[in-house]
Design an enzyme around this catalytic site. Structure first.
Site, short mmCIF file in Angstrom:
data_model
loop_
_atom_site.label_atom_id
_atom_site.label_comp_id
_atom_site.label_asym_id
_atom_site.label_seq_id
_atom_site.Cartn_x
_atom_site.Cartn_y
_atom_site.Cartn_z
CG ASP A 500 -32.23 30.95 -35.00
OD1 ASP A 500 -33.39 31.03 -34.53
OD2 ASP A 500 -31.24 31.49 -34.49
CG LEU A 501 -33.26 35.73 -39.19
CD1 LEU A 501 -34.16 36.96 -39.24
CD2 LEU A 501 -32.43 35.63 -40.47
CG ASP A 543 -34.90 34.55 -34.59
OD1 ASP A 543 -35.48 33.53 -34.14
OD2 ASP A 543 -33.81 34.94 -34.19
#
Length: 626
Positions: A500-501, A543
């Site tokens: 997960d960004l 993301d």
């Protein structure tokens, strides 16, 4: 219509019966002269014997008169052409009996001669008897039985009289009578054989002529005998074609029956040149019937005797109007087919009974250059450059063509002259003749390159993320299940990372979704370079990314890859005069320690990823066993 014999045996029997009837007719012809001569002979003999003192001679003559007159009866009956075999046999028996009675009657005259009859009158009577016997040799030439029973009873008593009564005066007369009798028998035998041989030849010739006439009249083609450009003879078929009678055709010039007069003049001159060399001449021309109708005919002529042109020529012809119409329709159909093929991008092909290609045509051939023409004379499976056919598809195709069954949508690849790979779908049907003999196959091949590519694009969209080109959740699930199944068989490990960004939402909020999409695409590229080629990177939403590591050597190896991913994500990213620095939170789960299936591994990795975020996020990861 007369019926022809249906076998050689029937033909031979028919010929024998015809010969027998002709013999009877010839015998009947001689009966009239024999009857008249017999009546005259009876009168002369009776008058002569009465002069020499035979008192009962007229009783003898009256007794012999019915036998002489019966010749006229046999003359009428034996010449009848409608005689049945039974009636003919009965007449022949009656004729032999009558001949025997007549011979005994004439031979019995010696018993009426007076004992005092001088030698000279007796010799005169014997001479008359010899003349009658000689005449009967010709009249009875066709009947050995009738001749024998007539001549032998007639001359034998006379020879006996001369041997006994006139031995002193004419010692050799009796023996002369016997010798003459033997001569007559031999002469009759010779004449009979010669006459029967001639009669048989005539009957055979007439039978052959009748057969030839039947063939001539029943021939399917018109037949003409032409001399000096005039019709001398024609068969029934020509009269039917011309709608005319024989007297309207025979004797007319050939040009009369041509729709164009010059046709005959032109073709006759050309035919005469070939006739001198003994060759046939053929031409096609319109003919005009008696009622004015016109039809197309094909005529072929050959000289009867090339050395003697005056003998004429035999011409054979047939109505080909329907054939020409059919051929014209066929040519038109073929022309339409060629035009359709030329406008189509499909390929039309044909194979012989050995499944070798004999023809390939169509506009699609221009795109491929000379490539496909090189397969002429080869089998389908010998195609140079043919690719993309699975082994099981070849087996199915071979089984269908060996069973002579149609096949549909046989798909293969072919490289064109520009090196581009093209896809084709081929379908074919077997060809049979009217006797159900296999002649080969024919069919079409359609280029389906764009269809294959479109299908591949649709398939790619169904299993990949449209923004990054990475596998989506559906493809990830499939590969994850395969990796787990393989690891289970090999007793290996599988690692699953959930990424997960960090801080990505701020980019979308500040600079917009277009910049956010560009950042995601860049991150997808960086992730590809950070993992192995055998690994799978998938985007499962927003993301969030997933990295699948099949057959990972150890948990430490997975950690090393995670560190490479963190380094790749942390590298600065410049976009639209702005520099971004992102972080990433990673959760790692392992098979089989953290779960036995893909869904469980995703749940464990998701839990680990949130622990990483709770631990501070921004380039951190968490694994339960690390």
């Amino acid at each position: 219509m007369s019926s022809e014999p249906s076998s050689p045996y029937l033909a031979e029997a028919s010929l024998a019966l015809r010969l027998r009837i002709e013999r009877a007719a010839l015998l009947g012809e001689g009966c009239r002269l024999a009857g008249l001569s017999g009546i005259v002979g009876l009168g002369v003999m009776a008058a002569s014997l009465e002069h020499f003192g035979a008192s009962q001679v007229w009783v003898w003559a009256l007794a012999m008169l019915p036998l002489a007159l019966s010749n006229l009866y046999f003359h009428r009956k034996l010449r009848s052409p409608a005689l049945s075999p039974k009636a003919l046999a009965r007449l022949e028996r009656l004729f032999v009996i009558r001949s025997a009675l007549s011979g005994m009657g004439w031979g019995g005259i010696v018993f009426l001669l007076p004992d005092s009859l001088p030698v000279l009158p007796a010799a005169l009577i014997g001479f008359v008897m010899l003349v009658i016997a000689l005449g009967s040799t010709a009249a009875l030439a066709v009947s050995r039985a009738a001749y024998y029973v007539f001549v032998i009873p007639m001359l034998t008593p006379l020879a006996w009289v001369f041997l006994l009564r006139y031995r002193a005066d004419m010692p050799f007369a009796g023996w002369g009578f016997l010798a003459f009798l033997l001569f007559l028998l031999g002469f009759h035998e010779m004449c009979g054989r010669a006459l029967l041989a001639a009669l048989k030849r005539r009957v055979c010739s007439e039978a052959l002529a009748r057969e030839q006439q039947v063939i001539f009249d029943t021939a399917a083609e018109a037949i003409l005998l032409v001399r000096n450009s005039r019709i001398v003879k024609c068969n029934r078929r020509f009269l039917e074609l011309m709608s005319a009678d024989s007297d309207e055709v025979v004797g007319t010039p050939m040009w009369v029956w041509h729709a164009e007069t010059e046709d005959w003049n032109r073709h006759c001159a050309a035919a005469a040149e070939l006739a001198r060399r003994g060759e046939a001449y053929s031409y096609v021309a319109p003919l005009r019937c008696r009622n004015g109708d016109v039809f197309w005919a094909e005529l072929t002529g050959r000289s009867v005797d090339p050395a003697h042109p005056e003998a004429g020529a035999v011409w054979m012809g047939s109505d080909i109007t329907q054939r020409l119409a059919t051929e014209a329709a066929l040519r038109s159909s073929e022309e339409r087919f060629r035009r359709l093929v030329s406008m189509s991008s499909d390929l039309y092909w044909e194979q012989d009974d050995q499944l070798r290609f004999t023809q390939i045509s169509g506009a699609g051939l221009d795109l491929l250059g000379e490539g496909l023409t090189a397969v002429i004379g080869t089998h389908f499976w010998e195609f140079p450059g043919l690719e993309g056919v699975p082994a099981e598809q070849w087996v199915l195709h071979r089984s269908l063509v060996e069973a002579r069954k149609p096949f549909r949508d046989f798909v293969f690849q072919f490289v064109d002259r520009g090196g581009e790979r093209r896809w084709f779908s081929c379908s074919g049907n077997p060809i049979w003749d009217e006797r159900q003999n296999f002649l080969g196959y024919h069919g079409v091949a359609s280029e389906i390159t764009e269809r294959i590519r479109a299908a591949e694009r649709y398939r790619h969209l169904a299993y990949h993320d449209s923004l990054t080109g990475l596998p989506n959740r559906r493809l990830l699930a499939d590969r994850l299940e395969q990796a787990i199944a393989l690891a289970r068989r090999r007793n290996a490990q599988v690692a699953l990372m959930l990424l997960d960004l960090d801080s990505f939402k701020a980019i979308n909020d500040t600079d917009g979704h277009a910049v956010g999409d560009a950042v995601l695409a860049t991150m997808a590229h960086r992730l590809r370079t950070a993992v192995r080629e055998t690994d799978t990177i998938a985007r499962i939403g927003g993301d969030e990314f997933v990295v699948l590591l099949p057959e990972i050597e150890s948990e430490d190896a997975a950690v090393a890859i995670a560190e490479k991913i963190i380094a790749a994500v942390r590298a600065p990213l410049d976009s639209q005069m702005r520099s971004y620095r992102l972080g990433v939170s990673i959760g790692i789960a392992f098979f089989p320690d953290d779960g036995e299936n893909g869904e469980r591994l995703l749940q464990q990795a998701d839990s680990a990823m949130y622990r990483a975020k709770e631990a501070g996020g921004h380039c951190s990861f968490f694994a339960r066993h690390i």
